[in-house]
Design an enzyme around this catalytic site. Structure first.
Site, short mmCIF file in Angstrom:
data_model
loop_
_atom_site.label_atom_id
_atom_site.label_comp_id
_atom_site.label_asym_id
_atom_site.label_seq_id
_atom_site.Cartn_x
_atom_site.Cartn_y
_atom_site.Cartn_z
N HIS A 68 49.34 46.98 53.10
CA HIS A 68 48.99 45.63 52.68
C HIS A 68 49.93 45.14 51.58
O HIS A 68 50.55 45.92 50.86
CB HIS A 68 47.54 45.60 52.17
CG HIS A 68 47.31 46.46 50.96
ND1 HIS A 68 47.67 46.08 49.69
CD2 HIS A 68 46.77 47.70 50.84
CE1 HIS A 68 47.35 47.02 48.83
NE2 HIS A 68 46.80 48.03 49.51
N ASN B 63 47.11 45.84 42.00
CA ASN B 63 48.43 46.49 42.00
C ASN B 63 49.31 45.89 40.91
O ASN B 63 50.02 46.60 40.19
CB ASN B 63 49.14 46.29 43.35
CG ASN B 63 48.48 47.07 44.47
OD1 ASN B 63 48.41 46.60 45.60
ND2 ASN B 63 48.01 48.27 44.18
N ARG C 190 42.08 43.15 50.99
CA ARG C 190 43.54 43.06 50.89
C ARG C 190 44.22 43.49 52.19
O ARG C 190 45.27 42.96 52.55
CB ARG C 190 44.04 43.89 49.72
CG ARG C 190 43.62 45.37 49.71
CD ARG C 190 43.92 45.98 48.36
NE ARG C 190 43.60 47.41 48.27
CZ ARG C 190 42.43 47.91 47.97
NH1 ARG C 190 41.40 47.10 47.75
NH2 ARG C 190 42.25 49.22 47.87
N GLU D 224 41.21 52.78 51.44
CA GLU D 224 42.04 53.52 50.50
C GLU D 224 41.29 54.74 49.97
O GLU D 224 40.07 54.87 50.14
CB GLU D 224 42.44 52.58 49.35
CG GLU D 224 43.27 53.18 48.23
CD GLU D 224 44.58 53.80 48.69
OE1 GLU D 224 44.51 54.82 49.40
OE2 GLU D 224 45.65 53.28 48.34
N ARG E 87 45.92 61.95 39.87
CA ARG E 87 46.51 61.03 40.85
C ARG E 87 47.31 61.77 41.92
O ARG E 87 47.25 61.45 43.09
CB ARG E 87 47.46 60.04 40.15
CG ARG E 87 46.79 59.03 39.25
CD ARG E 87 47.85 58.12 38.64
NE ARG E 87 48.53 57.35 39.69
CZ ARG E 87 49.68 56.71 39.50
NH1 ARG E 87 50.28 56.77 38.33
NH2 ARG E 87 50.23 56.03 40.48
N HIS F 193 46.31 51.18 53.79
CA HIS F 193 46.62 51.43 52.39
C HIS F 193 47.56 52.62 52.26
O HIS F 193 47.81 53.35 53.21
CB HIS F 193 45.31 51.68 51.62
CG HIS F 193 44.28 50.62 51.86
ND1 HIS F 193 44.12 49.54 51.03
CD2 HIS F 193 43.38 50.46 52.87
CE1 HIS F 193 43.16 48.76 51.52
NE2 HIS F 193 42.70 49.31 52.62
#
Length: 848
Positions: free
Chosen positions: A153, A159, A204, A231, A258, A326
């Site tokens: 996307h 973002n 999105r 996502e 992450r 995503h």
């Protein structure tokens, strides 16, 4: 005890033996359809070995044993056991049968969570037998695999703000919309065709897929929205600024959360506003399946069934698939397709808005790409990037300066008329490339800070992560999403998640029930009451330029005019004001109806709903009148003939030629995707002669009377919409064209044939059909105006707005026929003003 599967090998088998095998296989299929209630099931007892012995076909003596773990998902039964080794159900105990039924139902619900399984609705028995025999006698069709296109996307608001997003639902930023438009132009330039689209349930991604299809002029294509393509769930990190979180907890810990493949961030609490169980879009998913947090590996495993059961099947059937999703879900697909190892996947990046194209050989193995100066490839991947990452982003950052240097650039990017859609898109693409080439002189693309979806290096340090995390929690370092320091500053831009004030629904309508309609629905996270009653809302598309010019439109595919977009948005806001939401949306294959449904859904914030598109809800086919003005036809053929063509119930306009651009058979959407009409021998012969090979062409209308239009619209409503949606208590939105809606209202309101042509349907006005009271209502727009004075419903309005009835057909005395506000009128007595309105509609003289 397990059955063994013995495959038949036909090498060296005579032609006669193969035919005998085909006939026996057909008998086998018929026997397998004998109901279980007969006491036994013949099909499974007729094993392949006994079948081969009976018909005399040699069989390889080896036996292949396939366990549940070894068998692919496509070869496993509903319960997970191998289909080839299943016992007859009659031999199972009652508990086992019930368990298998539960598992089968759960599997079907899961497979159809995005509406995909509805495409495989079982056909009539004779059709299935015919297709099965044809497949055996002629041989299986093995088309070349389709092309897979992956698109992340465009940039979202979060973002841009460097915020952990996960399952939160911010919209695209303006730059994100530009990125997706550019991606569509790259696909258009490359000549890529799309047959089916898969995306997530997040706004999105859905908006990105919409922009792509709009730019490609293919909004009629099926779009399946699956929660499995959402996502990665970031747990308690959701909504937190990446920079601020790293400063509070330490860069090493946050980066490890992450980037690690198997470590999960702290989970969400069920009381958190980002918990998906509070969101209506996930009400069909059990709470056990909704994640509170996910590692990257969890996210990839969640995505795998979409590839195994849906995407790979579509590709194997020769269809081209577009997946708009995503960063982490696309990386999961790439890991599966390219068989990338756990260590190598950390080097794969998925930038926003750049199409990645995969092609496959006969064995569904990806083919290494061939690059040119404008495309790129990435290590470990066989997908081709249609543009080098970073070029467009660098260009957009210096666009204002470029506009001052090149005065014609702004006009090129905003030009909408004077060019065909293809010419306009390619002209804009070239202008963007010129801008990118110039901007690249000032920007170091290698040093770009664009979010490429990698989440940093995926270092495998799970033990260190959780040791540090647990030590921090033991020392009293709370990880609270409501702690203000964790959130981005309000000066960083609108995050798109501001809670609106509560809205109390007021069901105020023309011919309404005096009391508020009872609602059994749940409340959303914004505490807006949601109507749960079964209801059908019908809306005619907004105005088009053809409507404004008085042209016959029919099946010609014209978009909404500016006024039409405003009408659709206003309808969505009105429905939202009165607490309406929906469970499913039906529309036609025409852009104006699909766009109207889209704008209504956008205002209601329900873009994740399934949109079912059917050609049977198309406008009436006007034949050779298509594209002509009504005044032109009246002047050429006379008022009487014009009136007969336009208003006659059974009168067809002149038929269109097979070679006319207005004939549906020359439109890709009909000759390629329409499969539910009979084959036309005449048109098939014409196409075969023209192409020099055998071509199959379906029967498509060359002209339709109003009756012809209703003969396809009403059965679709009765045979599809009613059993699949209305009978299941679903709230239905139907967006279509005037004559298709006339057919629906004729069926619902029992309007006579000789009166239906006098019914006018205003553009963009929601018509509320109450399933229980069987009456049509209009919503109060807050102006205090009588809708019957504002909108023209024609001479048949008295049939449309009849008094409401109870389920047994008796008059509903609690319903008032007039435009009524229950908050301003506490009395149930009919006023003199009411009687005047009743008299105007029913044309009856009120009692003195």
């Amino acid at each position: 005890m397990k059955h063994r599967a013995v495959p038949i090998r036909q090498s060296g088998v005579t032609k006669m033996a193969r035919r005998r095998a085909s006939v026996a296989a057909l008998v086998f299929m018929c026997c397998s359809m004998i109901p279980v209630s007969c006491g036994f099931n013949v099909g499974p007892l007729l094993t392949r070995r006994r079948l081969s012995e009976r018909i005399g076909v040699p069989v390889k003596a080896t036996v292949e044993k396939e366990t549940d773990e070894m068998a692919p998902a496509s070869k496993r039964g509903i319960s997970g056991y191998s289909i080839s080794g299943a016992y007859s159900r009659s031999l199972l105990g009652a508990k086992e049968r019930k368990r298998m039924e539960r598992e089968k139902k759960a599997y079907e619900l899961e497979r159809n969570e995005d509406g995909y399984a509805d495409m495989f609705r079982s056909k009539k028995l004779w059709r299935r037998m015919f297709r099965y025999a044809k497949r055996i006698l002629i041989g299986p069709r093995t088309p070349n695999p389709g092309t897979l296109i992956l698109v992340r996307h465009g940039e979202s608001l979060w973002n841009a703000n460097k915020t952990f997003t996960g399952w939160a639902d911010p919209d695209l930023s303006e730059q994100g919309k530009r990125e997706i438009e550019h991606a569509a132009r790259l696909l258009l330039e490359g000549g890529y065709e799309i047959d089916v689209v898969f995306t997530s349930r997040l706004k999105r991604a859905i908006r990105s897929s919409w922009i792509l299809l709009q730019e490609l002029n293919e909004v009629y294509l099926p779009v399946f929205k699956s929660w499995r393509l959402n996502e990665r769930m970031y747990g308690a990190l959701t909504g937190l600024g990446k920079k601020e979180t790293a400063e509070q907890l330490g860069h090493e810990l946050v980066q490890a959360w992450r980037g690690s493949l198997r470590s999960r961030p702290p989970p969400l609490r069920r009381t958190d506003k980002y918990w998906p169980g509070r969101d209506q879009r996930y009400f069909d998913i059990s709470t056990e399946k909704l994640p509170l947090t996910e590692s990257l590996e969890d996210c990839m495993n969640r995505t795998a069934p979409v590839w195994e059961d849906k995407i790979s099947y579509e590709l194997s059937q020769g269809r081209n698939v577009l997946v708009v999703a995503h960063a982490n879900t696309l990386r999961g697909l790439v890991k599966t397709i390219d068989r990338i190892g756990d260590d190598e996947i950390q080097d794969v990046a998925i930038p926003t808005g750049i199409p990645i194209v995969y092609k496959f050989d006969k064995n569904m193995v990806p083919i290494p790409p061939t690059r040119d100066e404008q495309t790129a490839a990435q290590v470990h991947m066989n997908g081709l990037f249609l543009e080098k990452p970073g070029i467009l982003k660098a260009a957009l950052t210096r666009e204002a300066e470029w506009c001052s240097r090149v005065p014609g650039y702004d006009k090129t990017m905003t030009r909408k008329f004077g060019l065909s859609p293809l010419e306009r898109s390619l002209t804009k693409l070239q202008a963007e490339r010129d801008l990118g080439a110039w901007a690249g002189k000032f920007v170091d693309l290698a040093a770009s800070t664009e979010d490429d979806g990698t989440d940093g290096k995926l270092n495998m340090i799970e033990d260190d992560i959780w040791d540090a995390g647990l030590n921090g929690l033991e020392q009293g370092q709370q990880f609270d999403p409501d702690f203000p320091d964790f959130h981005p500053s309000s000066t960083n831009g609108d995050l798109g998640m501001i809670d609106s004030a509560p809205i109390t629904p007021q069901i105020i309508s023309n011919e309404p029930c005096i009391t508020l309609l009872h609602s059994t629905g749940k409340k959303s996270s914004g505490e807006i009451k949601i109507r749960k009653d079964a209801v059908v809302v019908i809306i005619r598309h907004g105005k088009t330029e053809h409507n404004k010019l008085g042209l016959f439109t029919g099946w010609e595919d014209v978009p909404l005019a500016k006024e039409g977009i405003e009408e659709a948005c206003a309808a969505g806001r009105l429905l939202k004001q009165h607490g309406f939401t929906f469970d499913v949306v039906y529309t036609s294959w025409l852009s104006r109806a699909i766009e109207t449904a889209w704008y209504v859904m956008d205002e209601l914030d329900i873009l994740w709903l399934p949109i079912i598109k059917s050609w049977r809800l198309n406008e009436r086919m006007y034949g050779s009148l298509t594209g002509l003005s009504k005044k032109m036809v009246s002047q050429r053929h006379g008022v009487a003939q014009f009136t007969a063509w336009r208003r006659g119930f059974k009168v067809q306009p002149p038929r269109v030629s097979s070679f006319s651009p207005h004939y549906p058979g020359n439109d890709k959407r009909y000759h390629k995707y329409l499969k539910d009409t009979r084959i036309s021998i005449r048109e098939s012969a014409i196409r075969s002669i023209e192409n020099g090979k055998i071509c199959i062409h379906r029967k498509l209308p060359k002209s339709e009377s109003l009756k012809d239009c209703m003969d396809r619209t009403i059965p679709y409503f009765s045979d599809v919409i009613v059993p699949e949606a209305i009978n299941n208590g679903k709230r239905v939105l139907i967006s279509s064209s005037e004559n298709a809606i006339r057919g629906l209202l004729m069926h619902l309101c029992d309007i006579p044939e000789d009166k239906i042509t006098g019914l006018e349907i205003p553009n963009g006005l929601p018509l509320i059909f109450d399933v229980k009271s069987k009456c049509v209502k209009l919503l109060d727009d807050g102006t205090g105006r009588n809708p019957l004075e504002v909108y023209n419903f024609g001479e048949a309005a008295e049939y449309l707005f009849r008094p409401c009835q109870n389920e047994d057909g008796t008059p509903d005395e609690e319903c008032d026929i007039r435009f009524f506000d229950p908050q301003l009128n506490s009395s149930n007595q009919v006023s003199q003003e009411d009687l005047q309105v009743i008299s105007a509609i029913t044309r009856k003289t009120p009692d003195p």
